[in-house]
Design an enzyme around this catalytic site. Structure first.
Site, mmCIF file in Angstrom:
data_model
loop_
_atom_site.group_PDB
_atom_site.id
_atom_site.type_symbol
_atom_site.label_atom_id
_atom_site.label_comp_id
_atom_site.label_asym_id
_atom_site.label_seq_id
_atom_site.Cartn_x
_atom_site.Cartn_y
_atom_site.Cartn_z
ATOM 1 N N GLN A 143 -5.084 -3.968 -1.826
ATOM 2 C CA GLN A 143 -4.954 -2.969 -2.794
ATOM 3 C C GLN A 143 -4.870 -3.774 -4.206
ATOM 4 O O GLN A 143 -4.664 -3.367 -4.936
ATOM 5 C CB GLN A 143 -3.464 -2.834 -2.490
ATOM 6 N N SER A 203 -11.234 -4.877 1.931
ATOM 7 C CA SER A 203 -11.965 -3.820 2.448
ATOM 8 C C SER A 203 -12.705 -3.322 0.988
ATOM 9 O O SER A 203 -12.445 -3.087 0.207
ATOM 10 C CB SER A 203 -11.164 -2.892 3.136
ATOM 11 N N CYS A 262 -2.965 5.528 7.996
ATOM 12 C CA CYS A 262 -2.991 4.465 9.029
ATOM 13 C C CYS A 262 -1.780 4.587 10.276
ATOM 14 O O CYS A 262 -2.283 4.638 10.681
ATOM 15 C CB CYS A 262 -3.555 2.856 9.072
ATOM 16 N N ASN A 291 0.617 -1.366 -0.298
ATOM 17 C CA ASN A 291 -0.306 0.420 -0.046
ATOM 18 C C ASN A 291 0.669 1.042 -0.280
ATOM 19 O O ASN A 291 0.086 2.049 -0.236
ATOM 20 C CB ASN A 291 -0.538 -0.216 1.279
#
Lengths: 372, 397
Positions: A181, A199, A322, A152
């Site tokens: 990803q 996700s 994050c 990512n």
């Protein structure tokens, strides 16, 4: 002035069809999907239909799809759930550049539960983890290998097929793959993968929604205790409406992957071509990295560049979002020998245009001229 | 324990009362500040006393009013009060209720007659009320250091009964001493300096130097949040945001590193001086504290302040950091101040800043570039933002 969103690896805008369906559902339904009266059953049925469709798209069985709150939960559940469900094997293998949700799960297992973890480092400029390297790390007591499909931060694409082929030969060794990803960007195949996570919000879906694929033969210790939801593996009242629209989210993402593939390649190539014009910029992403993400080094510190672009209404990240509020050095960049004080991550989706890239190039030239 | 509630608050002005000919202005200013602070409570009724303000609660919550009064400067104390008819039985009952409020061991009664026609003398009132309490509660009289003093004031139409005196925040009514411009960085010290400036009766504007993109939007938001927090003492605060980047870059291009901060501070003072003059403000204050950093040694302060002929006051100059932090905690700015956003003082942090700068060397460095036009640009391009603790956030939560 219009804002330019170049941070699609961090999260994506909501697909208008997903939004519409979700709004309609919110207006109509509030019952608990586990309730036994008609209104509950209607929601339950829709959720299970969504699960079946997702399974079909992923070519797995319906009961192998577990709804979670996102990829972080899916990663935590896959890794810790598997390890804590057994006591024979105590060795784990992962990479140095996994997403923090996976990396920190391994750290916890190491620090609190007596596991030994091998963190594989990239050995060449591609950043990929090779099967050879992995083979050398595998021991008799190795329980799990976890390697992300697409990184990512700089977009390394790992050869998951090669890794799967290797792991197949070790009975009792499990393979977890973080697909967050990769979904909607590159083709993937879940055959011979025991656990996989992704996700919804990275593919124009809702935040707070994700999937863990857990093959039937894999046993997990639940991390969230509750009732019968998700076959007892993930407790708590189902986020049913989110789970319902995830099928549409995934279907659209896979359709649009094909539809916009050529355009996305063109956009990425255009960016790389134009950024060459700017003095003092270096591309950090390796050759062969994922096309929608380009990590660059600029002459300014990441924070200053980010602020300056922000003043020009351009949204980019300096590192994984994050970890954006922590003052830690960056594992991925460090492992690749990249200066993490000057890195900026630019990531596109099909809503972005060449005009936006032109504006970005003009802006970054101006910023460098003024402040470097 | 008892179902009694204060129905009035008496605010006593104390120190002000001694102020001879200015007294009227003081009282007008202070009463105005109190009424503005309590403006949300529409049911309150005010009556001016010769040395204070009498507030009828009409059902408004005493605790809320008491807390809000705590942020107004200039009065010496207030008391919760209960009004009763001119009837000794009522006085005795209410005094007993007050005595029963807590587990007091000792008490005294202090009665005063404003209405001299009341048949009982002060001493008689004291005796009757104390006698009633002693008969009904296990408590002793102590006229020197009582746990509880019950104040009784006989007025023309009624009798006021009070117990505790709650000390106010002190100082002078904000605004009575004119206006000040506070240099506000976003650190721990400057909000405290701003608070103390208001406390001594100065109405403040703030000036903040922003160095975008070296500082972020959040750094500015932090300053606005701090200003908002301290605005409880003067309703709203005007913040002058100065775009400082170009001048700062020119300083670093033209001055040797050890002197960069000294020159930067001189430029800040020049800009503050000009902003103050443009707004008819006669005092500049800031959070400087002797010796705290290189630019705050006596030598540095001396050389830096040379550029500015507006009066500069430094409320914290003799305070220890720990004292400043205690005060920052008290006024609830500390947690915001320590948020980790760069400000323009930390961004170009030089390795060896000079602690004893020479004036002639500063002047030599400043001859190397046209700072005047950059200072003028800063003043011209100031952005004024008005903040108030009353600003409502979007109705999201």
């Amino acid at each position: 002035m219009k804002k330019i969103y170049f941070d699609n690896v961090s999260t994506t805008s909501l697909h208008e069809e997903v939004l519409k369906t979700y709004k309609d559902l919110l207006d109509k339904y509030y019952c608990n999907s586990d309730a036994l009266y008609d209104d509950g059953v209607v929601i339950y049925d829709m959720q299970e239909k969504s699960r079946a469709l997702i399974a079909e798209l992923l070519k797995v069985d319906k009961d192998e799809v577990i709804f979670t709150s996102g990829a972080s939960e899916a990663n935590s559940l896959a890794i810790k759930g598997l390890c804590l469900n057994q006591s024979e094997r105590k060795h784990l293998i992962t990479t140095i550049y996994e997403h923090s949700s996976a990396y920190n799960a391994f750290k916890q297992l190491e620090e609190h539960f007596g596991f030994e973890v091998t963190y594989l480092m990239p050995e060449d400029k591609s950043g990929q983890i090779s099967a050879d390297q992995l083979k050398k790390a595998i021991r008799k007591d190795t329980l799990l290998v976890s390697v992300m499909a697409v990184n990512n931060e700089i977009g390394i694409i790992n050869d998951i097929k090669e890794i799967k082929e290797l792991i197949k030969h070790y009975p009792g060794l499990y393979f977890h793959c973080d697909l967050t990803q990769a979904v909607g960007k590159i083709p993937f195949d879940l055959q011979d993968i025991d656990l996989a996570s992704f996700s919804a919000h990275k593919i124009h879906g809702l935040k707070g929604s994700g999937v863990l694929v857990k093959k039937r033969h894999v046993g997990l210790l639940p991390l969230i205790n509750g009732g019968q939801q998700e076959s007892g593996i993930r407790g708590g009242t189902s986020n049913a409406l989110c789970n319902i629209v995830l099928a549409k989210t995934l279907r659209l993402a896979l359709e649009e992957e094909d539809k916009y593939h050529a355009y996305m390649l063109e956009l990425g190539a255009y960016f790389k071509e134009r950024i060459k014009e700017v003095e003092g910029i270096k591309i950090n992403s390796p050759e062969g990295a994922i096309y929608n993400l380009i990590n660059i080094e600029t002459p300014l510190t990441s924070e200053v560049m980010l602020n300056a672009l922000n003043l020009k209404n351009i949204m980019v990240s300096s590192k994984s979002t994050c970890g954006s509020r922590k003052n830690e050095s960056n594992r991925t960049l460090k492992s690749m020998g990249i200066d993490d004080d000057h890195a900026i991550r630019v990531s596109f989706d099909h809503h972005n245009t060449k005009e936006e890239i032109d504006y970005f190039i003009d802006s970054i030239k101006e910023i460098i001229k003024k402040y470097a | 324990m008892l179902n009694f509630e204060y129905d009035h608050i008496v605010v006593r002005y104390g120190e002000l009362s001694t102020k001879g000919k200015n007294r009227k202005d003081f009282i007008r200013c202070l009463s105005g500040n109190i009424k503005k602070r309590l403006a949300d409570h529409e049911k309150l009724e005010y009556k001016t006393l010769h040395d204070g303000l009498f507030i009828k609660l009409n059902g408004e919550d005493y605790d809320v009013i008491a807390e809000e009064l705590g942020s107004v400067f200039g009065y010496s104390y207030f008391s919760g009060a209960i009004l009763v008819k001119k009837d000794m039985e009522e006085v005795k009952e209410m005094a007993l209720k007050l005595a029963n409020k807590r587990d007091y061991k000792t008490f005294k009664v202090a009665a005063r007659r404003a209405d001299k026609s009341f048949p009982l003398h002060s001493d008689d009132i004291n005796r009757q009320v104390a006698g009633h309490i002693l008969r009904n509660k296990d408590i002793k009289v102590d006229v020197h250091h009582p746990d509880l003093t019950i104040y009784i004031v006989v007025q023309n139409n009624d009798i006021i009964i009070m117990d505790e005196k709650v000390r106010g925040a002190g100082g002078y009514p904000t605004g009575i001493n004119g206006k000040a411009l506070v240099m506000m960085s976003g650190g721990i010290d400057s909000p405290v300096a701003a608070y103390l400036t208001m406390k001594r009766g100065l109405h403040i504007d703030c000036i903040h130097f922003a160095s975008m993109p070296y500082t972020s939007k959040q750094a500015l938001d932090k300053v606005l949040t701090l200003a908002k927090k301290i605005s409880v003492s003067q309703e709203q605060i005007r913040v002058h945001v100065i775009p400082f980047t170009d001048l700062q870059l020119a300083i670093y291009d033209n001055c040797d590193e050890p002197y960069a901060v000294t020159i930067m501070r001189r430029m800040m003072y020049r800009i503050a001086d000009q902003i103050a003059k443009n707004n008819k403000i006669r005092v500049i204050t800031n959070g400087e504290s002797i010796g705290q950093v290189a630019s705050q040694t006596p030598e540095s302060i001396g050389v830096i302040a040379k550029v500015c002929d507006t009066l500069i006051l430094r409320p914290l100059c003799m305070a220890d950091k720990i004292e400043i932090i205690d005060l920052a905690r008290k006024i609830d700015t500390y947690e915001t101040s320590i948020l980790p956003f760069e400000d323009c003082c930390t961004i170009f942090d030089p390795k060896n800043p000079v602690t004893k700068p020479k004036l002639d060397h500063c002047e030599y460095l400043e001859r190397k570039f046209d700072w005047q036009s950059l200072v003028d640009e800063c003043v011209k391009n100031e952005e004024i933002i008005m903040v108030s603790y009353r600003d409502k956030e979007e109705e999201l939560f």
